[in-house]
Scaffold this motif. Structure first.
Motif, PDB file in Angstrom:
ATOM      1  N   LEU A 171     -34.121 -18.754 -16.063  1.00 50.04           N
ATOM      2  CA  LEU A 171     -33.284 -19.583 -16.920  1.00 50.04           C
ATOM      3  C   LEU A 171     -33.881 -19.669 -18.329  1.00 50.04           C
ATOM      4  N   ARG A 172     -33.162 -19.172 -19.306  1.00 47.84           N
ATOM      5  CA  ARG A 172     -33.577 -19.360 -20.695  1.00 47.84           C
ATOM      6  C   ARG A 172     -33.372 -20.818 -21.083  1.00 47.84           C
ATOM      7  N   SER A 173     -32.319 -21.397 -20.535  1.00 50.45           N
ATOM      8  CA  SER A 173     -32.032 -22.830 -20.671  1.00 50.45           C
ATOM      9  C   SER A 173     -31.149 -23.209 -19.482  1.00 50.45           C
ATOM     10  N   TYR A 174     -30.947 -24.515 -19.305  1.00 48.94           N
ATOM     11  CA  TYR A 174     -30.123 -24.981 -18.190  1.00 48.94           C
ATOM     12  C   TYR A 174     -28.674 -24.510 -18.327  1.00 48.94           C
ATOM     13  N   GLN A 175     -28.285 -24.166 -19.542  1.00 43.70           N
ATOM     14  CA  GLN A 175     -26.928 -23.689 -19.776  1.00 43.70           C
ATOM     15  C   GLN A 175     -26.646 -22.412 -18.996  1.00 43.70           C
ATOM     16  N   ASP A 176     -27.676 -21.582 -18.785  1.00 41.08           N
ATOM     17  CA  ASP A 176     -27.477 -20.362 -17.992  1.00 41.08           C
ATOM     18  C   ASP A 176     -27.005 -20.706 -16.584  1.00 41.08           C
ATOM     19  N   HIS A 177     -27.584 -21.750 -16.006  1.00 39.62           N
ATOM     20  CA  HIS A 177     -27.153 -22.193 -14.673  1.00 39.62           C
ATOM     21  C   HIS A 177     -25.712 -22.690 -14.713  1.00 39.62           C
ATOM     22  N   LEU A 178     -25.388 -23.503 -15.720  1.00 42.08           N
ATOM     23  CA  LEU A 178     -24.021 -24.024 -15.835  1.00 42.08           C
ATOM     24  C   LEU A 178     -23.020 -22.883 -16.027  1.00 42.08           C
ATOM     25  N   ASP A 179     -23.405 -21.884 -16.810  1.00 38.63           N
ATOM     26  CA  ASP A 179     -22.532 -20.724 -17.012  1.00 38.63           C
ATOM     27  C   ASP A 179     -22.351 -19.940 -15.724  1.00 38.63           C
ATOM     28  N   SER A 180     -23.410 -19.857 -14.919  1.00 40.97           N
ATOM     29  CA  SER A 180     -23.302 -19.114 -13.654  1.00 40.97           C
ATOM     30  C   SER A 180     -22.320 -19.789 -12.700  1.00 40.97           C
ATOM     31  N   ILE A 181     -22.291 -21.120 -12.710  1.00 41.85           N
ATOM     32  CA  ILE A 181     -21.334 -21.853 -11.886  1.00 41.85           C
ATOM     33  C   ILE A 181     -19.901 -21.523 -12.307  1.00 41.85           C
ATOM     34  N   LYS A 182     -19.691 -21.495 -13.620  1.00 38.44           N
ATOM     35  CA  LYS A 182     -18.350 -21.227 -14.164  1.00 38.44           C
ATOM     36  C   LYS A 182     -17.934 -19.775 -13.952  1.00 38.44           C
ATOM     37  N   ASP A 183     -18.875 -18.859 -14.141  1.00 34.31           N
ATOM     38  CA  ASP A 183     -18.532 -17.437 -14.114  1.00 34.31           C
ATOM     39  C   ASP A 183     -18.498 -16.848 -12.709  1.00 34.31           C
ATOM     40  N   PHE A 184     -19.110 -17.540 -11.740  1.00 32.21           N
ATOM     41  CA  PHE A 184     -19.110 -17.049 -10.361  1.00 32.21           C
ATOM     42  C   PHE A 184     -18.633 -18.156  -9.408  1.00 32.21           C
ATOM     43  N   PRO A 185     -17.381 -18.573  -9.534  1.00 32.54           N
ATOM     44  CA  PRO A 185     -16.878 -19.673  -8.705  1.00 32.54           C
ATOM     45  C   PRO A 185     -16.811 -19.338  -7.220  1.00 32.54           C
ATOM     46  N   ASN A 186     -16.853 -18.051  -6.896  1.00 42.49           N
ATOM     47  CA  ASN A 186     -16.797 -17.635  -5.492  1.00 42.49           C
ATOM     48  C   ASN A 186     -18.169 -17.642  -4.823  1.00 42.49           C
ATOM     49  N   LEU A 187     -19.222 -17.958  -5.598  1.00 40.51           N
ATOM     50  CA  LEU A 187     -20.582 -17.967  -5.067  1.00 40.51           C
ATOM     51  C   LEU A 187     -21.179 -19.369  -5.183  1.00 40.51           C
ATOM     52  N   VAL A 188     -22.302 -19.602  -4.519  1.00 43.92           N
ATOM     53  CA  VAL A 188     -23.003 -20.880  -4.635  1.00 43.92           C
ATOM     54  C   VAL A 188     -24.170 -20.700  -5.602  1.00 43.92           C
ATOM     55  N   ALA A 189     -24.320 -21.643  -6.523  1.00 41.81           N
ATOM     56  CA  ALA A 189     -25.366 -21.573  -7.549  1.00 41.81           C
ATOM     57  C   ALA A 189     -26.356 -22.713  -7.368  1.00 41.81           C
ATOM     58  N   ASN A 190     -27.632 -22.379  -7.374  1.00 41.00           N
ATOM     59  CA  ASN A 190     -28.698 -23.378  -7.273  1.00 41.00           C
ATOM     60  C   ASN A 190     -29.713 -23.153  -8.379  1.00 41.00           C
ATOM     61  N   THR A 191     -30.652 -24.092  -8.511  1.00 36.62           N
ATOM     62  CA  THR A 191     -31.806 -23.906  -9.383  1.00 36.62           C
ATOM     63  C   THR A 191     -33.066 -24.250  -8.610  1.00 36.62           C
ATOM     64  N   TRP A 192     -34.182 -23.724  -9.073  1.00 40.51           N
ATOM     65  CA  TRP A 192     -35.482 -24.084  -8.505  1.00 40.51           C
ATOM     66  C   TRP A 192     -36.545 -23.888  -9.563  1.00 40.51           C
ATOM     67  N   GLY A 193     -37.709 -24.547  -9.335  1.00 40.01           N
ATOM     68  CA  GLY A 193     -38.719 -24.405 -10.376  1.00 40.01           C
ATOM     69  C   GLY A 193     -39.937 -25.266 -10.225  1.00 40.01           C
ATOM     70  N   GLY A 194     -40.364 -25.870 -11.317  1.00 37.40           N
ATOM     71  CA  GLY A 194     -41.688 -26.470 -11.393  1.00 37.40           C
ATOM     72  C   GLY A 194     -41.742 -27.947 -11.105  1.00 37.40           C
ATOM     73  N   LYS A 195     -42.519 -28.642 -11.884  1.00 34.64           N
ATOM     74  CA  LYS A 195     -42.797 -30.059 -11.667  1.00 34.64           C
ATOM     75  C   LYS A 195     -41.508 -30.864 -11.638  1.00 34.64           C
ATOM     76  N   ASP A 196     -41.415 -31.751 -10.637  1.00 31.69           N
ATOM     77  CA  ASP A 196     -40.216 -32.573 -10.455  1.00 31.69           C
ATOM     78  C   ASP A 196     -38.962 -31.711 -10.395  1.00 31.69           C
TER      79      ASP A 196
END
Length: 281
Positions: A168-193
């Motif tokens: 993720l360059r920014s959280y917007q990439d995740h939000l865009d993935s949700i919009k652009d791939f509505p037929n798939l499930v989108a998650n995030t994962w990462g570091g502290k908290d």
């Protein structure tokens, strides 16, 4: 009553440096000797798990790809993967945005050109964000790439991909993935908290909860026999379908709030201490 135990991997069974505590290895082996069944339940695909050093630890099987793959005693019970068309669309979407990604398949983990630079940076942030130290950052970044296979062009259009993780360059990439791939499930994962460092895209309807239900049906077992262990919000679906749920001390706020019991950190014998408390060993 003998139990069926489900263990998340990163941050639960192993630490954030991918090292298995000796006490965790001992706990799993002792529990199985006592007649309990132990399965890992992870976001990782089988190829990634096979690169882990589990030493002498034995398991009854695994749930991988956040629920897309189920295996019991070496028998594949369920396997749901992305279509080749979906993989092609994700590959092109990431490449157009110059986003590094890796394709998670049981045969291996396949990366694009951009991941060569972006991947090590994100993985270092992941480890450091979990409170670990990296003594030699350059060495860590170099060695972190050993687990991947670099492909280019149409070789990345594969038909054996369970899910795709991307930096993720920014959280917007995740939000865009949700919009652009509505037929798939989108998650995030990462570091502290659970800071979002990576996004991922997988088959819709696939969760750890669903996979556990499939495995229990195969085993002719009931929810009352189950105990789960996790450290992150992706494990919440596992908690929904298990009878008793344990959060690691290093876990995030949401998973701790949903737990029946909070044990110690993964590096402070958390798994062993919980197994002992629950009379599994």
């Amino acid at each position: 009553m003998k139990k069926i135990i489900f263990l998340d991997v990163d941050g639960t069974l192993i630490n954030y440096e991918a090292k298995l505590p000796v006490s965790a290895e001992k706990a799993v082996n002792m529990a199985r000797e006592n007649g309990h069944k132990v399965y890992i339940c992870t976001g990782c695909s089988k190829a990634e798990i096979e690169q882990r050093d589990f030493r002498t630890m034995k398991l009854d099987g695994m749930i991988g790809a956040n629920g897309g793959y189920v295996e019991d005693q070496g028998e594949v019970i369920m396997h749901k993967s992305l279509s080749k068309d979906d993989v092609k669309a994700i590959v092109n979407w990431c490449n157009e945005r110059e986003i590094g990604f890796y394709l998670e398949a049981n045969s291996g983990m396949y990366i694009n050109d951009y991941y060569i630079k972006q991947g090590p940076e994100a993985l270092a942030k992941y480890v450091l964000g979990k409170g670990k130290k990296i003594d030699d950052l350059a060495k860590f970044k170099a060695e972190s790439m050993n687990q991947y296979i670099h492909l280019q062009g149409e070789d990345l259009y594969r038909d054996d991909v369970n899910k795709v993780s991307f930096v993720l360059r920014s959280y917007q990439d995740h939000l865009d993935s949700i919009k652009d791939f509505p037929n798939l499930v989108a998650n995030t994962w990462g570091g502290k908290d659970e800071q979002a460092l990576f996004g991922d895209l997988g088959v819709k309807g696939i969760t750890k909860k669903h996979a556990i239900e499939v495995l229990l049906d195969h085993l002719h077992a009931s929810k009352e026999e189950t105990i789960s262990f996790g450290d992150a919000k992706i494990d919440l679906s596992m908690f929904e379908c298990c009878n008793y749920n344990v959060a690691m001390g290093n876990g995030g706020k949401q998973i701790k709030e949903a737990a029946d019991y909070i044990t110690d950190d993964v590096d402070e014998d958390g798994l062993y201490n919980a197994f002992k408390k629950l009379n599994l060993i």
